[in-house]
Design a protein around this motif. Structure first.
Motif, PDB file in Angstrom:
ATOM      1  N   GLY A 227      -3.692  -1.653   6.317  1.00 44.08           N
ATOM      2  CA  GLY A 227      -2.776  -0.681   6.895  1.00 44.08           C
ATOM      3  C   GLY A 227      -2.106  -1.148   8.161  1.00 44.08           C
ATOM      4  O   GLY A 227      -0.885  -1.058   8.300  1.00 44.08           O
ATOM      5  N   TYR A 296       2.140  -2.042   1.987  1.00 48.37           N
ATOM      6  CA  TYR A 296       1.852  -0.651   2.333  1.00 48.37           C
ATOM      7  C   TYR A 296       2.351   0.287   1.233  1.00 48.37           C
ATOM      8  O   TYR A 296       1.665   1.240   0.847  1.00 48.37           O
ATOM      9  N   LYS A 299       0.078  -0.348  -2.059  1.00 46.05           N
ATOM     10  CA  LYS A 299      -1.334   0.009  -1.892  1.00 46.05           C
ATOM     11  C   LYS A 299      -1.529   1.495  -1.601  1.00 46.05           C
ATOM     12  O   LYS A 299      -2.629   2.026  -1.778  1.00 46.05           O
ATOM     13  N   SER A 300      -0.484   2.159  -1.133  1.00 45.30           N
ATOM     14  CA  SER A 300      -0.552   3.611  -0.917  1.00 45.30           C
ATOM     15  C   SER A 300      -0.045   4.391  -2.124  1.00 45.30           C
ATOM     16  O   SER A 300      -0.003   5.621  -2.104  1.00 45.30           O
ATOM     17  N   SER A 302       2.886   4.763  -3.225  1.00 45.50           N
ATOM     18  CA  SER A 302       4.101   5.520  -2.916  1.00 45.50           C
ATOM     19  C   SER A 302       5.269   4.998  -3.745  1.00 45.50           C
ATOM     20  O   SER A 302       5.235   3.891  -4.279  1.00 45.50           O
ATOM     21  N   LEU A 453       7.245   7.348   1.510  1.00 41.78           N
ATOM     22  CA  LEU A 453       6.750   7.220   2.877  1.00 41.78           C
ATOM     23  C   LEU A 453       7.886   7.483   3.855  1.00 41.78           C
ATOM     24  O   LEU A 453       8.952   6.860   3.763  1.00 41.78           O
ATOM     25  N   SER A 477       5.176   8.748   8.237  1.00 45.03           N
ATOM     26  CA  SER A 477       4.008   8.180   7.573  1.00 45.03           C
ATOM     27  C   SER A 477       3.674   6.793   8.080  1.00 45.03           C
ATOM     28  O   SER A 477       2.519   6.381   8.066  1.00 45.03           O
TER      29      SER A 477
END
Length: 625
Positions: A227, A296, A299-300, A302, A453, A477
């Motif tokens: 992150g 990001y 892995k999120s 989104s 995000l 975010s």
């Protein structure tokens, strides 16, 4: 056998994503075997991930990490592999390297020095191993040595330093390994990215190989693992002072391997295919942030990004980062793999109908980046045009609406409640902040609708002095540029206009940075509200990074003749007062990437009390000078 094909490998791992992490390790080992590599060094804690934080305090995590070693070892036929793993031994957790040869575990070397500065808090989870101590550990039904190991294989004598171990000067493990005749040192690392750090690493590894008369292999993690930290995936191989290998950094791939043919008897016979160039800070910045945003997003889970594009420097930088994420990802991974990684399969048929790479890039940007210019009566036509031109240049979806009605509604309710009009003379901050806050709910709606995000555009200079509206321009975010100063951003945008080819940046590069929250006739600018950005940079480096007092900062900077002494004193007083007053804002900044050699994120680098004496006595001393 004196000639070995030695390699370091970098891996893009994710904390406790066991399937992903083990698959990357095994795929990397299989490719190494295809390349006829004899010895492969993988990064620190690569089975579990480095950024597991307080999960390391559990018993189950290291137990599960170790349980994957037999599966990995099965793939290590005819190769020597070193890989990082957390190991709990007699109730204490150790940061270890497991060495495997021809499917057999040879032992576990434990880290002796734990990183406990800047962004690292290793002593919270791990125990340092004592030098020269070796014990036995029972793992998966077998008994193996653990501790300060040197392992002999034919004419190889292998020793280890794990990341921080190498940075401890005259007391580092390599000093003792040299005395014991070690000729190959492996260094699995999880060393965070910072601008220009790579040159420091290269110098360290080359000098280490010379000082300790050995071959030295350094292998770092890759990507945005957990992150906030970015790992550049650097691999360095040096022998007796000669740099044999340095790879290209910040790859979008799951793993990379860099090799060198090493002759232990005659260093002049050793060779490698590539020594990559060290990039400029500007090039490093966009490489690191674009990869970090890519990781990001995927892995999120989104579907893209939403950005309130004001036409100013900060939001324009964030837009370019996303565009470069697409451009660089496509160039390195190819269309199909890039789409697969971001779960954009639905775009394949539409993209195949396009002929040029530029058209494909813009179509992807259109689907994953939505920008909105949210104007008021205080916004200028110049910033609207700047935002519109940039969005069109990169292909982003662009909306434009006015929020005067919403601002007026809030303002009128308060005026009715207080039974008085709000004025710029008496209510300046209130009238500025309500505009910034009013932009937040509607842009959040877009983020929710698109499962995307929301990018917040605060920079480090604003974080220093609290020049940001909570639940307004800080609402989001992810804060990709919160760890970099505004002075750098302004310079970088000029570089990006010419070097990256974004001609539309000429609009923002010709604007004076302004929040545009006061009426246009007041001619608001950020630097008139605060101080010159170049002065903020100088003050923060001494005050925040070097922990100097107000008087120490003044004495140091007055020698540099940046401005007259009275102006300098005024700016230092203002900086420390605003810094102390606004820690609560920094506590609420959205997750940001560590980019420079320091930052002001209290969750990583810079902890400061929310309530304090605000340097009252120290500032009084400065005023008396």
């Amino acid at each position: 056998m004196s000639i070995y094909k030695i390699a370091g490998a970098t891996l893009n791992q994710t904390p406790i994503d066991w399937q992903n992490n083990v698959r990357n390790i095994i795929d990397c080992i299989e490719q190494a075997k295809d390349l006829n590599i004899d010895i492969l060094c993988l990064p620190e804690l690569c089975i579990s991930g480095y950024g597991c934080e307080d999960l390391f305090l559990s018993d189950w995590l290291p137990e599960k990490a170790v349980s994957h070693i037999p599966e990995i070892a099965n793939h290590c036929k005819d190769i020597i592999v070193a890989l990082g793993v957390p190991v709990r031994y007699h109730g204490k957790l150790y940061n270890c390297v497991c060495l495997i040869k021809d499917q057999q575990i040879l032992g576990f070397n434990a880290k002796q020095y734990l990183a406990n500065d800047g962004v690292h808090y290793e002593p919270r989870w791990f125990t340092p191993w004592k030098q020269d101590k070796i014990q036995q550990i029972q793992i998966n039904g077998g008994s193996y040595p653990i501790g300060d190991l040197q392992i002999e294989i034919e004419d190889l004598k292998i020793g280890f330093e794990i990341c921080e171990d190498a940075w401890r000067g005259d007391d580092r493990p390599a000093c003792r390994l040299y005395e014991k005749g070690v000729n190959l040192i492996l260094n699995p690392s999880a060393s965070h990215f910072a601008l220009s750090k790579t040159q420091e690493r290269e110098d360290l590894i080359a000098q280490s190989s010379k000082s300790f008369q050995c071959t030295y292999v350094y292998a770092n993690l890759l990507g945005n693992e957990a992150g906030r930290m970015i790992y550049d995936g650097e691999i360095i191989i040096a022998q007796e002072g000669r740099l044999l290998q340095r790879n290209n950094l910040l790859s979008f791939k799951e793993f990379n391997i860099a090799t060198a043919e090493v002759d232990l008897q005659n260093a002049n016979n050793s060779s490698a295919e590539l020594i990559a160039n060290v990039q400029s800070k500007y090039a490093e910045f966009i490489q690191a942030t674009s990869l970090a945003m890519f990781d990001y997003m995927r892995k999120s889970f989104s579907k893209g990004f939403i950005l309130s594009l004001s036409g100013g420097a900060d939001s324009s930088t964030c837009a370019i980062i996303v565009a470069e994420m697409v451009k660089r990802g496509l160039a390195e991974l190819g269309l199909n793999k890039f789409l697969d990684k971001l779960n954009l399969h639905h775009l394949k048929s539409e993209l195949l109908s396009l002929s040029s790479s530029d058209e494909k890039q813009k179509l992807i940007v259109k689907h994953i980046l939505t920008c909105a210019y949210q104007g008021t009566s205080n916004s200028s036509d110049k910033t609207l045009e700047s935002a519109r031109q940039l969005a069109g240049d990169i292909g982003a979806t662009f909306y434009h609406w006015n929020i005067d009605e919403e601002v007026a509604s809030f303002t009128q309710k308060i005026e009715h409640t207080l039974q008085r009009d709000l004025t710029w003379e008496d209510d300046d901050i209130t009238l500025q902040n309500i505009q910034a806050r009013t932009r937040s709910p509607i842009i959040w709606m877009l983020a929710n609708i698109k499962n995307a995000l929301l990018i917040t555009t605060s920079n480090r200079s604003e974080g220093d002095v609290g020049y940001a509206t909570m639940d307004g321009d800080t609402s989001g975010s992810i804060a990709p540029i919160a760890a970099i100063d505004k002075h750098f951003i302004i310079s970088w945008l000029k570089w990006a206009e010419t070097e990256l080819g974004y001609k539309s940046l000429s609009y923002v590069n010709n604007l004076t940075p302004s929040a545009e929250l006061r009426p246009l006739e007041k001619d608001q600018s950020d630097e008139s509200d605060l101080m010159p950005y170049k002065i903020i940079v100088e003050i923060e480096r001494l005050a925040i990074q070097n922990h100097q007092s107000p008087i120490e900062v003044f004495k140091a900077l007055s020698k540099k003749n940046l401005e007259n002494c009275e102006s300098l004193k005024t700016h230092i007083l203002k900086f420390f007062r605003l810094w102390s007053r606004n820690q609560w804002k920094r506590e609420r900044i959205a997750p940001s990437f560590h980019l420079d050699d320091f930052n002001v994120d209290p969750k990583t680098w810079c902890r400061f009390p929310i309530l304090s004496g605000s340097f009252k006595e120290e500032l009084e001393e400065l005023e008396k000078l």
